[in-house]
Design a protein around this motif. Structure first.
Motif: not given
Length: 176
Positions: A66, A70, A105
């Motif tokens: 993640v 990001e 994402m």
């Protein structure tokens, strides 16, 4: 009382003592084994609940994935803003580039969820193996308890039989 009768009585008493002591020692060992087995079951259940029902995003690999996405999205947004400032990009182009980042994402979370399903299947398989081993332990303890009880009963009967057969009933030797 003659010496052989005294010896027979002593042997019977010693046999009875060792049988009773063995019974209590066996019961104490079985009690300890049951306690340890109960603790093992509780620990296995706790392990299963932690690993099966845990949050799939709450592990190092998921957090790292993640974080990488990001960081990539932040870098792309900076590039998009710089590109828009220099080239005067339209709002539609900016929206399209942001959607591309959101799809990235989404792909990461989809992959993490798929990996989580695989991990849960492995945890469940290990849990079933552990439960089977614990069940086999339960069966072994029950079998050992049955054998021990049967052995103690048999030993007690043998001691009683030997004591009865060793006594000379109604026959006293007269000195003469």
């Amino acid at each position: 009382m003659s010496v052989p009768m005294l010896m027979t009585g002593l042997n019977g008493a010693l046999g009875l003592y060792s049988s009773v002591k063995g019974l209590f020692d066996s019961a104490d060992a079985a009690s300890r084994q049951r306690k340890l087995h109960k603790i093992a079951k509780a620990e296995e259940d706790g392990w299963y609940k932690r690993n099966y029902y845990g949050n799939f995003l709450d592990n190092t690999a998921s957090r790292a994935a993640v974080k990488r996405v990001e960081n990539t999205l932040r870098r792309q947004n900076r590039q998009n803003r710089a590109y828009s400032a220099i080239n005067g990009a339209t709002p539609e182009l900016a929206i399209a580039r942001n959607e591309q980042g959101l799809r990235s994402m989404e792909n990461v979370f989809t992959n993490l969820a798929a990996n989580e399903d695989d991990r849960r299947m492995r945890v469940d398989a290990i849990h079933r193996q552990n439960r089977q081993a614990l069940l086999e332990g339960d069966l072994k303890m029950a079998s050992d308890k049955e054998k021990s009880a049967a052995g103690l009963a048999g030993n007690g009967l043998n001691l009683l039989q030997n004591a009865i057969l060793g006594v000379e009933w109604g026959r006293e030797k007269r000195k003469g």
